[in-house]
Design an enzyme around this catalytic site. Structure first.
Site, PDB file in Angstrom:
ATOM      1  N   ARG A 308       0.840  -1.206   0.000  1.00 20.42           N
ATOM      2  CA  ARG A 308       0.000   0.000   0.000  1.00 20.42           C
ATOM      3  C   ARG A 308       0.875   1.256   0.000  1.00 20.42           C
ATOM      4  O   ARG A 308       0.522   2.266  -0.611  1.00 20.42           O
ATOM      5  CB  ARG A 308      -0.968   0.009   1.184  1.00 20.42           C
ATOM      6  N   GLU A 356     -18.794   5.197  -0.717  1.00 18.59           N
ATOM      7  CA  GLU A 356     -18.077   4.476  -1.763  1.00 18.59           C
ATOM      8  C   GLU A 356     -18.813   4.480  -3.096  1.00 18.59           C
ATOM      9  O   GLU A 356     -18.183   4.472  -4.156  1.00 18.59           O
ATOM     10  CB  GLU A 356     -17.814   3.033  -1.317  1.00 18.59           C
TER      11      GLU A 356
END
Length: 615
Positions: A308, A356
């Site tokens: 990440r 989202e």
């Protein structure tokens, strides 16, 4: 156009909607008829659009959120001269551009695929954000919604986001015709019920009779003059307006009119009005060109780096090289590491908060305007936005999705935060690319690669640090794989990616110490999958073990099986995946409990080899 001409144009749109549905033997003419006057006034007096140049940067953008009312849209295209009557009557027929629900794959004047209700306004917000913060042009975004779809939560994610961003270049027109598919809507003709909700999200609202063309004309003018707020025009209409047999009657949704010829006559017969749509103003989209050269971060062999982190650092670097790259995040940028991009390129970073659906929709809207969006959140939370991902594929949208904190390897946070279904859902998307890096240099290369791909691209990143095993100059072509252990004496092949790749290497080393040679394949490209390498491994070793920090269904194991879907014999196969419901524990404990750590791989391999040599 004057009042009489607008009334006539509205009737023409109704007639053509009825005719198109009658020719098809299916469709939604009554839903089109309710909004015909709203469309007529917009098309004739307010829309600025060059149909010969749909990519004109100054064009207004129109989104038909109630996509089932496509006969109305196509009738408007005919009135504008974009299609002719012959094509109009090909509606819903095989090979026609005029599908049951409009898509930009077929028609250049369509911004986004609609039909799954509640998506047009969220995508429209993304287009409006592009106009305000990226394109810096004054085009207006018009979205026509139905009242039924205002029950969708995604509408209110969009409404709040638009109000927060003060998108005064956005107008939503709500066609309140009172009737849904199976009967009356929740609020019927209570216009104020809808207006109160929009006002709560800082919208300017206008309530209007949707069949009074002069009132509609004034409402559009008021929307254009409103500054600092998006505008919602709440229009009272009648479903099936103009034909007594169906007007404001239940049970007429989604079917052609029973007596189409009589209905056309009642509406005054066919017309052939042509509208000269206002031309857009000259405009030029001003965007940073970037440096043109991506200087990827470089990580040393043996370093411990989370993928990440490599994603975030690489995205910032790609943003420096390419001025068309934008980033969106769902209020977890410090975890996804999208914040690295935010620090370098704040003008191209969009905080979508914990919404989202709106995040993915905004990405779709920005992609429609030519931007290259990266939308990021935890892998688990992308499930909320899956319908938007599915529809993005139908639109042919080019968006990059990144899911972090994947699998049980995140540890103590527990199952609600563990993305365990993401590979399956992203693999199922038409034309998608699914990538899963195991180390920082691989992640950096794949991020740079995916920025130039088409369609839906998904990158799965991991929370914990992992050892860098590849050099910074290693290449990782999409559709490829890496064979990390191999010999002519290999007894079986272990196929893994991401976190479990490191576990597979450890297991291979332990087995090798006992004389059991094991081939290890890093399947970083989960879709498309490297069929040739997998087939060669099956032929040469006879046995395959797949291991993944993901549910058994739809992930790496199924991707490997795809290599043998041409009818050739499937090799002996063991699939290790997460089959239980995990709890909270350390990452190492989670991997062991799920049966996907090095010890579990070693045990499965030994059993497979023993079975293979039993006489």
């Amino acid at each position: 156009m004057n009042t009489g001409e607008l009334v006539d144009l509205g009737q023409q749109l109704r007639v053509d909607s009825v005719r198109a549905a009658a020719a098809a033997g299916s469709g939604h003419p009554t839903s089109s008829m309710s909004a015909a006057d709203l469309m007529a006034v917009l098309l004739a007096n307010h829309l600025r659009y060059d149909f010969e140049r749909p990519a004109h940067p100054g064009n207004d953008r129109f989104v038909l959120s109630k996509g089932h009312a496509s006969p109305l849209l196509y009738s408007a295209f005919k009135a504008a001269g974009a299609i002719d009557d012959e094509e109009l009557l090909t509606f819903r027929k095989q090979g026609s551009r005029l599908e049951g629900h409009p898509t930009p794959q077929r028609l250049p004047w369509v911004e986004t695929a609609t039909g799954s209700l509640g998506q047009g306004l969220p995508v429209g917000v993304g287009i409006a954000l592009s106009g305000k913060r990226l394109d810096h042009t004054d085009y207006r975004v018009w979205v026509l919604c139905g009242d039924s779809e205002l029950a969708e939560g995604s509408i209110w994610e969009a409404a709040e986001h638009a109000g927060h961003e003060h998108l005064d270049n956005l107008t939503v027109i709500v066609d309140v015709n009172r009737l849904g598919q199976r009967g009356p809507t929740r609020h019927g003709h209570d216009l104020d019920a809808y207006a109160r909700r929009f006002r709560a999200f800082e919208w300017h609202t206008i309530e209007v009779d949707g069949h009074d063309v002069d009132a509609v004309d004034r409402a559009y003018g008021e929307a254009l003059s409103t500054k600092g707020q998006p505008t919602a025009i709440i229009a009272r209409t009648l479903k099936g307006k103009g034909v007594r047999a169906v007007e404001d009657r239940e049970g007429q949704h989604g079917k052609p009119l029973p007596e189409a010829e009589e209905a056309v006559a009642e509406l005054g017969g066919p017309r052939d009005i042509r509208v000269r749509v206002h031309a857009p103003e000259d405009a030029r989209s001003l965007r940073s060109t970037g440096t043109g050269q991506t200087e990827l971060p470089r990580y040393g062999l043996g370093d411990e780096v989370a993928t990440r982190n490599a994603f975030g650092e690489t995205l910032a670097a790609v943003g420096t090289a390419r001025g068309d790259v934008v980033a969106l995040d769902g209020e977890v940028g410090d975890s996804t590491r999208a914040e690295f991009f935010a620090k370098e390129h704040p003008e191209r970073y969009f905080e979508c908060y914990i919404a989202e659906q709106q995040m993915v929709a905004a990405a779709v809207g920005m992609a429609a305007r030519g931007w290259v969006p990266f939308a990021t959140t935890f892998a688990a939370f992308l499930t909320r936005a899956y319908d938007f991902v599915r529809m993005a594929s139908i639109s042919g949208a080019g968006i990059n999705l990144v899911g972090s904190h994947a699998g049980v390897a995140i540890g103590q946070d527990g199952p609600s935060q563990m993305g365990l279904e993401d590979l399956a859902m992203m693999r199922a998307i038409h034309g998608s690319t699914v990538l899963y890096p195991c180390d920082a240099n691989q992640a950096a290369r794949l991020v740079a690669e995916m920025a130039g791909l088409e369609g839906i691209r998904y990158l799965r990143t991991s929370r914990g640090e992992s050892k860098v095993i590849y050099g910074p100059d290693e290449e990782f072509p999409v559709g490829g794989s890496k064979v990390l252990r191999s010999s002519d004496a290999d007894r079986l092949t272990v196929v893994a990616a991401g976190v479990t790749l490191h576990e597979a290497l450890a297991a291979a080393d332990a087995l090798g110490a006992d004389g059991i040679r094991v081939r290890v394949i890093d399947l970083y490209s989960v879709k498309p999958v490297d069929r040739a390498t997998l087939r060669a491994a099956a032929e040469e070793t006879g046995c395959l073990v797949t291991v993944e920090d993901h549910r058994r269904e739809g992930g790496i194991g199924d991707a490997v099986l795809d290599a043998f879907s041409d009818g050739r014999p499937v090799p002996r196969l063991v699939r290790l995946a997460v089959t239980t419901m995990p709890g909270s524990a350390t990452p190492a404990e989670e991997l062991h409990a799920a049966g996907i750590d090095a010890e579990s791989i070693e045990a499965a391999a030994r059993m497979l080899v023993e079975q293979a040599i039993v006489p």
